[in-house]
Design an enzyme around this catalytic site. Structure first.
Site, PDB file in Angstrom:
ATOM      1  N   ASN A 157       0.814  -1.209   0.000  1.00 42.66           N
ATOM      2  CA  ASN A 157       0.000   0.000   0.000  1.00 42.66           C
ATOM      3  C   ASN A 157       0.851   1.264   0.000  1.00 42.66           C
ATOM      4  O   ASN A 157       0.712   2.151  -0.847  1.00 42.66           O
ATOM      5  CB  ASN A 157      -0.891  -0.071   1.258  1.00 42.66           C
TER       6      ASN A 157
ATOM      7  N   GLY B 273       4.245   1.448  -0.436  1.00 42.12           N
ATOM      8  CA  GLY B 273       5.199   1.415  -1.535  1.00 42.12           C
ATOM      9  C   GLY B 273       4.571   1.887  -2.837  1.00 42.12           C
ATOM     10  O   GLY B 273       5.180   2.661  -3.603  1.00 42.12           O
TER      11      GLY B 273
ATOM     12  N   LYS C 123       8.559   1.676   9.116  1.00 44.53           N
ATOM     13  CA  LYS C 123       8.353   2.135  10.489  1.00 44.53           C
ATOM     14  C   LYS C 123       8.466   0.951  11.439  1.00 44.53           C
ATOM     15  O   LYS C 123       7.837  -0.076  11.227  1.00 44.53           O
ATOM     16  CB  LYS C 123       6.995   2.824  10.620  1.00 44.53           C
TER      17      LYS C 123
ATOM     18  N   LYS D  98       5.633   5.410  18.178  1.00 43.11           N
ATOM     19  CA  LYS D  98       4.278   5.989  18.183  1.00 43.11           C
ATOM     20  C   LYS D  98       3.195   4.928  18.354  1.00 43.11           C
ATOM     21  O   LYS D  98       2.145   5.197  18.939  1.00 43.11           O
ATOM     22  CB  LYS D  98       4.038   6.750  16.882  1.00 43.11           C
TER      23      LYS D  98
ATOM     24  N   ASN E 167      -3.731   0.007  15.707  1.00 46.56           N
ATOM     25  CA  ASN E 167      -3.244  -0.172  17.074  1.00 46.56           C
ATOM     26  C   ASN E 167      -4.234   0.421  18.081  1.00 46.56           C
ATOM     27  O   ASN E 167      -4.597  -0.200  19.068  1.00 46.56           O
ATOM     28  CB  ASN E 167      -1.870   0.486  17.231  1.00 46.56           C
TER      29      ASN E 167
END
Lengths: 372, 372
Positions: B44, B46, B151, B235, B300
């Site tokens: 997605n 990339g 990330k 994060k 998350n």
């Protein structure tokens, strides 16, 4: 009998601090140098903070156990609001269903309220502050100190005046500030949050920490008064921008970018026009956290979103959505714009300027994100 | 013919910079020292970034106009994904309905993809990075450079390894990073946002700005590589905390406080374990903005909220809500906890530790805000 030096309004000087252990040994439990607190304002936020103050003065010996609460009198179901508060220990109009401590004494007479007070906590809508300060001239103990919980700024083409400066200069007393991500109802419900106190004098900061800090309302004290106050003043301009993004349905990336750019312009404004402002202040609750809270909910964001989705002007929406009450964000955008325009500096604050253009010059909301 | 010094992978040295105007005058329009870009990964994110890169190489003369896109091959409706991309200029599986530039050449052979490349942009799920790097040893031009858009963080009781370090050390090439409030779908839809590039070498930063910056995707370059990367890694731990607050229905004050405390622990972690990390980095898109976006939406936050409202474990919810995919936030919480525990430092990171305790030790979600 305590040395006179200790009696002045409870100010503990460094000299008197050295004497403290000795004095405690010999004096009776009732200390003589006590702070007497008056809360000026009993709206939603004033009532929420009065609950904390009323409870905290009982925990620390330096405070008199009675706290005055000045009430702008009104009649509720045939009874005076001040009397209702004193009888039921509840502000039935502005903070219903929250039990207030019984050591809070509501009083409708402003001058009577502040008599003997050594600590004045100002929690009034900003448009009433000037009148209240004028009424208090020569009524306040000249060695009292103040703390402003008011959010906003008084700016025009002529200059900026912080509300802490208004209090300090009108009454001639040192004024600290308190600001943070503090929606009143959530604080009253004792949900965990943080706040920031800005105070130039360490002893004042230490005293205010005792007055405000609780397990659920965590205080951080910094010495950057202007930084703390400007965060609370300018966040509402940013919230107008965030609401426009929501109305345009541009998504979370764009909203976070607008909030970040707004924070950067706030930092730039504060550091350009006030000395002693520190970057660290903007990482405190008064900075990034209050901005997050304000842009997540809040009336400024909500009305701005409605402006985009309905095409109605902010004035019309204030009437429809807020019973004619005025938004702080649009007012701040106007004042800050006029201040910057008078100095040929609007180009350095593109987001603040775009918000102004959209609110007051009928620019299309979609211009918000152009050439930022 | 250009001096040899200019040919090495397009690196413009300060010496060669002085020659540039002279060379331009005499050389033909086709410049010899061009960068050849390969994007490693076509999920997605990339695919979204390949749209930007493909369009940007056409605008700047230092780039070869063909961009390689390495595709982890799979069969979609009987056709190879790489072939579908080359035929339809659309990643029908991971970024449907977004037109990709026709100068992107999808290729399923990793070594073939990187041949001749002077710029490698890594955009793969972090669990695949080690294997990919191993496959690239001795396959990459030793003077190529890389940029990681991954990330996450690889931490354990033994130590921390940033993904940029993994690339840099395995392949022996300088590695920059890109991170920001960049939900892929919104970037692909060209909604305004910002991003941050961390690069130690000014010339690399200047080149990456040309490769990534557009009107709707605004790049800021900083020299703090570790700061940028650690923001993106930690994060998701904070987002677990924010989701727990949402599940507990504690409101906006509490959520903003948790986000702020999480940002402070991120700053502390970065500055404690990496040199050269700057406070300013955390005001960039990679810092405060990405945190806001991640805690507003995102898996998350969503799974953590469901943990509170349903009482189900994170593992069960990963199966139910994510088809068994693993959350990055819970994994990062575990790795960071083990790293800190091995150093007796968990007490200095109370929020990260509380998130770990709730996810892995069955502590009650309400403990999140106790004694913070």
């Amino acid at each position: 009998m305590l040395p006179l030096i200790l009696r002045h309004n409870g100010l503990i000087t460094s000299k008197s601090r050295q004497l403290l252990p000795l004095i405690r040994t010999f004096s009776c439990s009732k200390t003589q140098f006590e702070e007497r607190v008056c809360i000026i304002g009993s709206g939603n936020w004033g009532s929420a903070i009065s609950k904390i103050i009323g409870n905290n003065v009982k925990k620390h010996e330096e405070f008199n156990k009675e706290v005055k609460l000045w009430v702008h009198e009104e009649i509720i179901n045939g009874e005076k609001l001040s009397q209702v508060i004193n009888k039921r220990h509840e502000n039935v109009k502005y903070l219903p269903n929250i039990q207030l401590p019984s050591n809070l004494i509501a009083c409708a007479d402003l001058q009577e309220s502040v008599r003997d007070a050594t600590v004045l906590a100002f929690v009034v809508p900003h448009q009433f502050l000037k009148g209240i300060c004028a009424d208090l001239v020569n009524q306040v103990n000249p060695k009292a100190k103040a703390i402003s919980l008011i959010k906003g700024i008084d700016a025009s083409s002529k200059g900026i005046r912080l509300f802490s400066e208004e209090i300090s200069e009108t009454l001639g007393i040192e004024t600290s500030v308190l600001s943070g991500a503090n929606i009143a109802q959530e604080v009253a419900s004792e949900h965990f949050c943080e706040t920031t106190i800005g105070s130039r004098i360490k002893e004042h900061g230490d005293m205010y920490r005792k007055l405000f800090d609780t397990e659920y309302f965590r205080v951080t004290v910094v010495d950057d008064v202007a930084g703390v106050e400007i965060c609370g003043a300018l966040k509402n301009i940013v919230a107008i921008g965030a609401g426009i993004v929501d109305g345009l349905k541009l998504g979370e990336n764009t909203k976070a970018a607008i909030m970040r750019i707004g924070l950067m312009e706030t930092i730039k404004f504060a550091t350009t026009f006030y000395s002693g402002v520190k970057m660290e202040t903007f990482f405190e609750s008064c900075g990034v956290a209050d901005l997050i809270t304000t842009c997540a909910g809040g009336r400024n964001r909500r009305v701005a979103e409605a402006h985009v989705t309905t095409g109605k002007s902010f004035t019309v929406l204030e009437n429809e959505m807020l019973n004619g009450q005025k938004l702080q964000g649009t007012l701040a955008a106007k004042e800050v714009y006029e201040f910057l325009a008078a100095r040929q500096m609007t180009a350095e604050y593109p987001l603040f300027t775009k918000v102004y253009d959209i609110v007051y010059r009928n620019k299309s909301p979609s211009t918000l994100v152009e050439n930022l």
